[in-house]
Design a protein around this motif. Structure first.
Motif, PDB file in Angstrom:
ATOM      1  N   THR A 390       0.835  -1.215   0.000  1.00  0.00           N
ATOM      2  CA  THR A 390       0.000   0.000   0.000  1.00  0.00           C
ATOM      3  C   THR A 390       0.861   1.254   0.000  1.00  0.00           C
ATOM      4  O   THR A 390       0.577   2.221  -0.721  1.00  0.00           O
ATOM      5  CB  THR A 390      -0.931   0.000   1.221  1.00  0.00           C
ATOM      6  N   TYR A 391       1.912   1.266   0.816  1.00  0.00           N
ATOM      7  CA  TYR A 391       2.809   2.427   0.845  1.00  0.00           C
ATOM      8  C   TYR A 391       3.452   2.652  -0.524  1.00  0.00           C
ATOM      9  O   TYR A 391       3.508   3.791  -1.014  1.00  0.00           O
ATOM     10  CB  TYR A 391       3.900   2.218   1.894  1.00  0.00           C
ATOM     11  N   LEU A 393       2.363   1.638  -3.480  1.00  0.00           N
ATOM     12  CA  LEU A 393       1.345   2.036  -4.457  1.00  0.00           C
ATOM     13  C   LEU A 393       0.929   3.488  -4.261  1.00  0.00           C
ATOM     14  O   LEU A 393       0.799   4.248  -5.226  1.00  0.00           O
ATOM     15  CB  LEU A 393       0.129   1.109  -4.334  1.00  0.00           C
ATOM     16  N   THR A 394       0.747   3.892  -2.994  1.00  0.00           N
ATOM     17  CA  THR A 394       0.366   5.281  -2.703  1.00  0.00           C
ATOM     18  C   THR A 394       1.464   6.243  -3.131  1.00  0.00           C
ATOM     19  O   THR A 394       1.192   7.268  -3.778  1.00  0.00           O
ATOM     20  CB  THR A 394       0.088   5.444  -1.196  1.00  0.00           C
ATOM     21  N   GLY A 395       2.718   5.925  -2.775  1.00  0.00           N
ATOM     22  CA  GLY A 395       3.824   6.785  -3.178  1.00  0.00           C
ATOM     23  C   GLY A 395       3.968   6.870  -4.681  1.00  0.00           C
ATOM     24  O   GLY A 395       4.245   7.942  -5.230  1.00  0.00           O
ATOM     25  N   ILE A 397       1.542   6.411  -7.019  1.00  0.00           N
ATOM     26  CA  ILE A 397       0.422   7.164  -7.615  1.00  0.00           C
ATOM     27  C   ILE A 397       0.618   8.667  -7.421  1.00  0.00           C
ATOM     28  O   ILE A 397       0.438   9.467  -8.358  1.00  0.00           O
ATOM     29  CB  ILE A 397      -0.917   6.695  -7.002  1.00  0.00           C
ATOM     30  N   PHE A 398       1.003   9.069  -6.205  1.00  0.00           N
ATOM     31  CA  PHE A 398       1.226  10.494  -5.954  1.00  0.00           C
ATOM     32  C   PHE A 398       2.396  11.022  -6.784  1.00  0.00           C
ATOM     33  O   PHE A 398       2.364  12.171  -7.257  1.00  0.00           O
ATOM     34  CB  PHE A 398       1.481  10.747  -4.468  1.00  0.00           C
ATOM     35  N   LEU A 422       3.435  14.312  -0.186  1.00  0.00           N
ATOM     36  CA  LEU A 422       2.618  13.155   0.211  1.00  0.00           C
ATOM     37  C   LEU A 422       3.251  11.861  -0.284  1.00  0.00           C
ATOM     38  O   LEU A 422       3.238  10.834   0.417  1.00  0.00           O
ATOM     39  CB  LEU A 422       1.198  13.312  -0.342  1.00  0.00           C
ATOM     40  N   SER A 423       3.808  11.907  -1.482  1.00  0.00           N
ATOM     41  CA  SER A 423       4.521  10.738  -2.007  1.00  0.00           C
ATOM     42  C   SER A 423       5.725  10.418  -1.138  1.00  0.00           C
ATOM     43  O   SER A 423       5.988   9.251  -0.810  1.00  0.00           O
ATOM     44  CB  SER A 423       4.969  11.002  -3.448  1.00  0.00           C
ATOM     45  N   ALA A 426       4.785   8.633   2.002  1.00  0.00           N
ATOM     46  CA  ALA A 426       4.486   7.224   1.743  1.00  0.00           C
ATOM     47  C   ALA A 426       5.770   6.405   1.656  1.00  0.00           C
ATOM     48  O   ALA A 426       5.831   5.273   2.158  1.00  0.00           O
ATOM     49  CB  ALA A 426       3.685   7.087   0.444  1.00  0.00           C
TER      50      ALA A 426
END
Length: 565
Positions: A390-391, A393-395, A397-398, A422-423, A426
């Motif tokens: 999740t970390y 993927l979130t990083g 995407i951002f 924000l990235s 993450a």
């Protein structure tokens, strides 16, 4: 407290829980060993303050009109601020030397070593050589910790580190400075390879994820500490004197930490296993009866004699020989590369939060406590695989979103920096998980080798990351750097998802134990438990209807078929 009845131990983690879950010893041991994060962070970031440029430079004895052009580059995460001047300027040729002006009491290596004009690039080279020292040390450090023990490797490397830091206080020429910084990088990586595995092997499985994330607070503490000292002291030699004093004072702390029980059992040191257990129990106020000590000795003997493969020498090649370990190694290498490549990449590509280098680093350090707290909260509930994926993927995407924002207006630049930050948060979260996760994925016989191999890939990522701004500046698409970070992070998210979950599982000791653990092929989300369903059948003759007879199986009682349900 007294252990009333002896128990038959099946896993080493059961002994760890018996000795305190947690007790005073485990808490103090964790604090002492995780303290190693502080000198690691201090050395990673102190180069920012060592390379701060002067406000003006002139030839000694010349009037103020002959000032050299100075361009200040205030950045963080290891990208050194440097004084850049035009080397073709006649003022660069000063037979009597240069005179430097700094704000207040500030003084850097640029003034001591004349790192201006055609020597200005040497400031960045000093940082590169420090990280190169870490890359060079990684293979040897991992091998030493697996062969000679985690504790001796940590003690020797920290002792060498303290001597090198002290020597740096008296360094005034560039050659000795970069040589000592290179060797500090070597010692730093040896400490890193030993301390984290030792710390994790003393923590019961139910607490590894949470405590591993909490340990990251010490790294942030190191960042904030060196920022505060640099702000108060200003002069690079005085900052180095503080680091040297801190290193020497901390040496006695590490004598408290005993060797890992896992490693002692593996190396057949049964007497040391018993004495270590007695020491820990006594420290925690636990009385171990003779019967329990006998059970511990019996378990240790079985643990030691379990396989003859423990007798041979293990190398990095063993991380690739067997199928499951090989797959784990390749997936972990992918994740570790993306971890710091993403963290440093978005740091280099985004603008600073504040213009003051001290305030900027302090704000960044404080904000990074947010993902650390989140990682510590979810570790005990969700395990390691899901949070890590999740970390990433979130990083990722951002980072992609930051890359597609044009950045042509002030508002767009602000939006891009917010998304990039924000990235970055993450990616800090990935650091809180990946170190613990890796120690749990690999068996004891190659744990340090695998950990060091992954650290090497992490350092490769950190050395490539500074090239991203240069690449973005020389392409028509200015967001290309963010896009590359995003792609690497999304690939790492998939790699993390394909790893097996280790939540609550005992640490594997041998390669055979890892090979027996179930993997769901290349589709980790379809890993379902193998259950046994009983079907009874007999072969019944088919009815003839003018067609060629075929066997027909009718399910009836008395047969067992294993299937995934």
């Amino acid at each position: 407290m007294t252990v009333e009845q002896p128990v038959e131990f099946k896993q080493l983690d059961e002994i760890l829980q018996l000795l305190g879950d947690p007790g005073r010893f485990q808490i103090i041991q964790f604090i002492v060993i995780s303290f190693t994060y502080i000198p690691l962070a201090v050395n990673d970031f102190v180069v920012i303050f060592y390379g701060l440029p002067p406000t003006s430079v002139r030839c000694h004895g010349d009037p103020l009109e002959s000032l050299l052009e100075v361009v200040r580059r205030n950045t963080t995460a290891g990208n050194v601020s440097s004084a850049v001047v035009n080397s073709s300027d006649p003022a660069c040729h000063c037979p009597h030397g240069f005179e430097y002006s700094y704000p207040g009491r500030q003084w850097s290596i640029i003034g001591d070593m004349d790192l201006i004009c055609d020597r200005s690039s040497l400031v960045s080279l000093a940082s590169v050589l420090y990280f190169l020292g870490q890359v060079v040390a990684t293979p040897l450090a991992g091998w030493a910790a697996d062969k000679y023990g985690r504790r001796p490797t940590l003690l020797i490397s920290y002792g060498v580190y303290a001597v090198l830091e002290t020597a740096l206080v008296f360094s005034r020429d560039y050659i000795s400075f970069v040589l000592l910084r290179f060797l500090v990088g070597v010692a730093r990586q040896a400490m890193n390879s030993a301390f984290f595995v030792l710390m994790m092997e003393w923590i019961p499985p139910s607490r590894r994820g949470t405590w591993g994330a909490i340990a990251e607070v010490q790294y942030t503490t190191g960042v904030l500490l060196i920022t505060l000292i640099a702000f108060l002291v200003q002069n690079w030699t005085h900052i180095q004197a503080f680091i040297a004093a801190l290193s020497v004072v901390a040496i006695p702390l590490y004598w408290f930490a005993p060797e890992s029980l896992t490693w002692l059992c593996l190396k057949h040191r049964l007497d040391e296993v018993i004495s270590t257990c007695q020491f820990v129990a006594r420290f925690n106020g636990i009385s171990l009866p003779a019967e329990t000590l006998s059970q511990i000795r019996t378990f240790s003997q079985k643990h030691s004699a379990h396989s003859q493969e423990d007798q041979r020498m293990y190398t990095f090649a063993d991380c690739f020989r067997s199928p499951n370990v090989r797959k784990t190694t390749l997936l972990c290498l992918t994740c570790w590369f993306a971890c710091y490549f993403g963290y440093l990449g978005v740091s280099y590509l985004s603008s600073e939060i504040a213009t003051d280098v001290y305030l900027n680093l302090a704000i960044n350090g404080l904000l990074e406590l947010i993902p650390i707290a989140l990682a510590a909260t979810v570790a005990s509930r969700l395990g390691n695989r899901l949070p890590l994926a999740t970390y990433f993927l979130t990083g990722g995407i951002f980072a992609v979103i930051a890359g597609v924002i044009p950045g042509s207006s002030h508002a767009e630049v602000i939006a891009q920096n917010i998304v990039a930050f924000l990235s970055r948060l993450a990616f800090v979260g990935t650091c809180c998980v990946i170190f613990v996760y890796t120690t749990e994925l690999f068996p004891t016989v190659i744990r340090n080798n695998a950990f060091s191999l992954c650290c090497t890939n992490l350092r490769i990522g950190s050395m490539i990351a500074p090239l991203l701004p240069l690449m973005a500046a020389n392409t028509s698409f200015k967001g290309s750097g963010f896009i590359f970070v995003g792609i690497a992070a999304i690939i790492a998210a998939l790699a993390a998802w394909l790893l097996r979950e280790t939540k609550g599982q005992p640490l594997a000791r041998t390669i055979d134990e890892v090979e027996k653990l179930a993997y769901g092929g290349m589709i980790g989300f379809l890993q379902l438990p193998l259950q046994t369903v009983k079907f009874n059948f007999r072969v019944r003759p088919p009815h003839h209807s003018g067609l060629r007879a075929k066997s027909v199986v009718a399910l009836e009682p008395d047969s067992t078929i294993a299937t995934r349900v």
